[in-house]
Enzyme design. Structure first.
Site, PDB file in Angstrom:
ATOM      1  N   HIS A   1      -8.311  -1.017   5.680  1.00 49.67           N
ATOM      2  CA  HIS A   1      -8.615  -2.294   6.321  1.00 49.67           C
ATOM      3  C   HIS A   1      -9.157  -3.254   5.260  1.00 49.67           C
ATOM      4  O   HIS A   1     -10.017  -2.861   4.457  1.00 49.67           O
ATOM      5  CB  HIS A   1      -9.645  -2.095   7.438  1.00 49.67           C
ATOM      6  CG  HIS A   1      -9.947  -3.347   8.180  1.00 49.67           C
ATOM      7  ND1 HIS A   1      -9.061  -3.893   9.084  1.00 49.67           N
ATOM      8  CD2 HIS A   1     -10.993  -4.202   8.118  1.00 49.67           C
ATOM      9  CE1 HIS A   1      -9.573  -5.016   9.560  1.00 49.67           C
ATOM     10  NE2 HIS A   1     -10.746  -5.222   8.982  1.00 49.67           N
TER      11      HIS A   1
ATOM     12  N   ASN B   1       0.829  -1.215   0.000  1.00 42.62           N
ATOM     13  CA  ASN B   1       0.000   0.000   0.000  1.00 42.62           C
ATOM     14  C   ASN B   1       0.857   1.257   0.000  1.00 42.62           C
ATOM     15  O   ASN B   1       0.476   2.261  -0.610  1.00 42.62           O
ATOM     16  CB  ASN B   1      -0.976  -0.016   1.174  1.00 42.62           C
ATOM     17  CG  ASN B   1      -2.227  -0.826   0.858  1.00 42.62           C
ATOM     18  OD1 ASN B   1      -3.042  -0.424   0.026  1.00 42.62           O
ATOM     19  ND2 ASN B   1      -2.352  -1.991   1.482  1.00 42.62           N
TER      20      ASN B   1
ATOM     21  N   ARG C   1       4.066   1.813  25.720  1.00 44.60           N
ATOM     22  CA  ARG C   1       3.318   2.305  24.573  1.00 44.60           C
ATOM     23  C   ARG C   1       3.489   3.820  24.434  1.00 44.60           C
ATOM     24  O   ARG C   1       3.650   4.344  23.338  1.00 44.60           O
ATOM     25  CB  ARG C   1       1.828   1.947  24.713  1.00 44.60           C
ATOM     26  CG  ARG C   1       1.045   2.319  23.477  1.00 44.60           C
ATOM     27  CD  ARG C   1      -0.159   1.459  23.292  1.00 44.60           C
ATOM     28  NE  ARG C   1      -1.271   1.904  24.101  1.00 44.60           N
ATOM     29  CZ  ARG C   1      -2.536   1.961  23.660  1.00 44.60           C
ATOM     30  NH1 ARG C   1      -2.818   1.572  22.439  1.00 44.60           N
ATOM     31  NH2 ARG C   1      -3.491   2.350  24.450  1.00 44.60           N
TER      32      ARG C   1
HETATM   33  C1  GAR Z   1      -3.203  -4.848   3.851  1.00 46.95           C
HETATM   34  O1  GAR Z   1      -4.054  -5.879   3.388  1.00 46.95           O
HETATM   35  C2  GAR Z   1      -3.946  -3.954   4.821  1.00 46.95           C
HETATM   36  O2  GAR Z   1      -5.276  -3.740   4.468  1.00 46.95           O
HETATM   37  C3  GAR Z   1      -3.850  -4.767   6.084  1.00 46.95           C
HETATM   38  O3  GAR Z   1      -2.531  -5.251   6.092  1.00 46.95           O
HETATM   39  C4  GAR Z   1      -2.106  -5.436   4.751  1.00 46.95           C
HETATM   40  C5  GAR Z   1      -0.804  -4.718   4.564  1.00 46.95           C
HETATM   41  O4  GAR Z   1      -0.273  -4.992   3.316  1.00 46.95           O
HETATM   42  N1  GAR Z   1      -4.112  -3.987   7.237  1.00 46.95           N
HETATM   43  C6  GAR Z   1      -4.743  -4.469   8.315  1.00 46.95           C
HETATM   44  O5  GAR Z   1      -5.133  -5.615   8.401  1.00 46.95           O
HETATM   45  C7  GAR Z   1      -4.942  -3.466   9.429  1.00 46.95           C
HETATM   46  N2  GAR Z   1      -5.884  -3.971  10.373  1.00 46.95           N
HETATM   47  P1  GAR Z   1       0.887  -4.096   2.721  1.00 46.95           P
HETATM   48  O6  GAR Z   1       1.984  -4.049   3.787  1.00 46.95           O
HETATM   49  O7  GAR Z   1       1.340  -4.815   1.486  1.00 46.95           O
HETATM   50  O8  GAR Z   1       0.332  -2.724   2.424  1.00 46.95           O
END
Ligand code: GAR
Length: 202
Positions: A111, A17, A67
């Site tokens: 998401h 992303n 945190r």
């Molecule tokens: C993506 O599918 C994103 O939507 C998901 O992690 C992946 C990251 O992929 N995010 C979540 O699940 C957040 N709750 P990437 O590192 O290739 O962008």
């Protein structure tokens, strides 16, 4: 074209992303530039994807920090980079209310499900196991909850009988790479407001 908005992208893993956002910025589709990529995992492949594109990167490991300490480091890096918007791109840590309050309505997440269905981890597998016939992805403003903020944009995909969680996730990911730049473009170029929890574009 006016000033480019400076973005900080937070990631934990692969970084596809981030690449989609960077390419949309480079094509001029999103009037922004990625000022910094930040990961909580120093070895996240997404940091390498950022480096390849000349994007400054920083890793802030959470190990051994509270945190509050970890988030203080992340927030300081964002501010030092001059970033006004924060894009979560596979960032697998929940942000505290205090962090969210530092960047009001300026944190966006993607998401891999049609929220409010299937928040949390492994959303694609959750949707597949539930047996829904449609799934997709959601771009939303981040609030202090888990995947609970106001929806900006959603894109759908069919769930096929012969899907596995992996084939479904791949079909959703293609739509993520369209949805995230499109949502950001809308937020940065159009007048919008919150009406309750509805994101309304004027
Ligand atoms: C993506 O599918 C994103 O939507 C998901 O992690 C992946 C990251 O992929 N995010 C979540 O699940 C957040 N709750 P990437 O590192 O290739 O962008």
């Amino acid at each position: 074209m006016g000033e480019l908005t400076r973005l900080a992208v937070l990631l934990s893993g692969r970084g596809s992303n981030l690449v989609a956002l960077a390419e949309a910025c480079a094509r001029g589709e999103v009037p922004a530039e990625i000022a910094l990529a930040i990961s909580n995992h120093p070895a996240a492949p997404g940091l390498e994807r950022a480096r390849e594109r000349g994007i400054p990167v920083t890793a802030i490991a959470a190990k051994g920090l509270t945190r509050e300490e970890h988030e203080a480091g992340v927030a300081a890096a964002i501010v030092a980079a001059g970033a006004e918007w924060v894009c979560l791109a596979g960032y697998m840590r929940l942000l505290s209310p205090a962090f969210v309050a530092r960047f009001p309505q300026r944190i966006v997440n993607i998401h891999p499900a049609l929220l409010p269905s299937f928040p949390g981890l492994e959303a694609q597998r959750q949707a597949w196991a539930y047996g829904v016939k449609l799934s997709g992805c959601t771009v939303h403003l981040v609030d202090a909850g888990c995947d609970s903020g106001p929806v900006v944009l959603q894109r759908t995909v069919p769930v096929l009988d012969d899907d596995t969680p992996e084939t479904l996730a791949a079909r959703i990911l293609e739509q993520e790479h369209i949805a995230y730049p499109a949502a950001l473009r809308m937020l940065l170029t159009r007048a919008w407001r919150l009406d309750g929890r509805r994101v309304v574009f004027d």
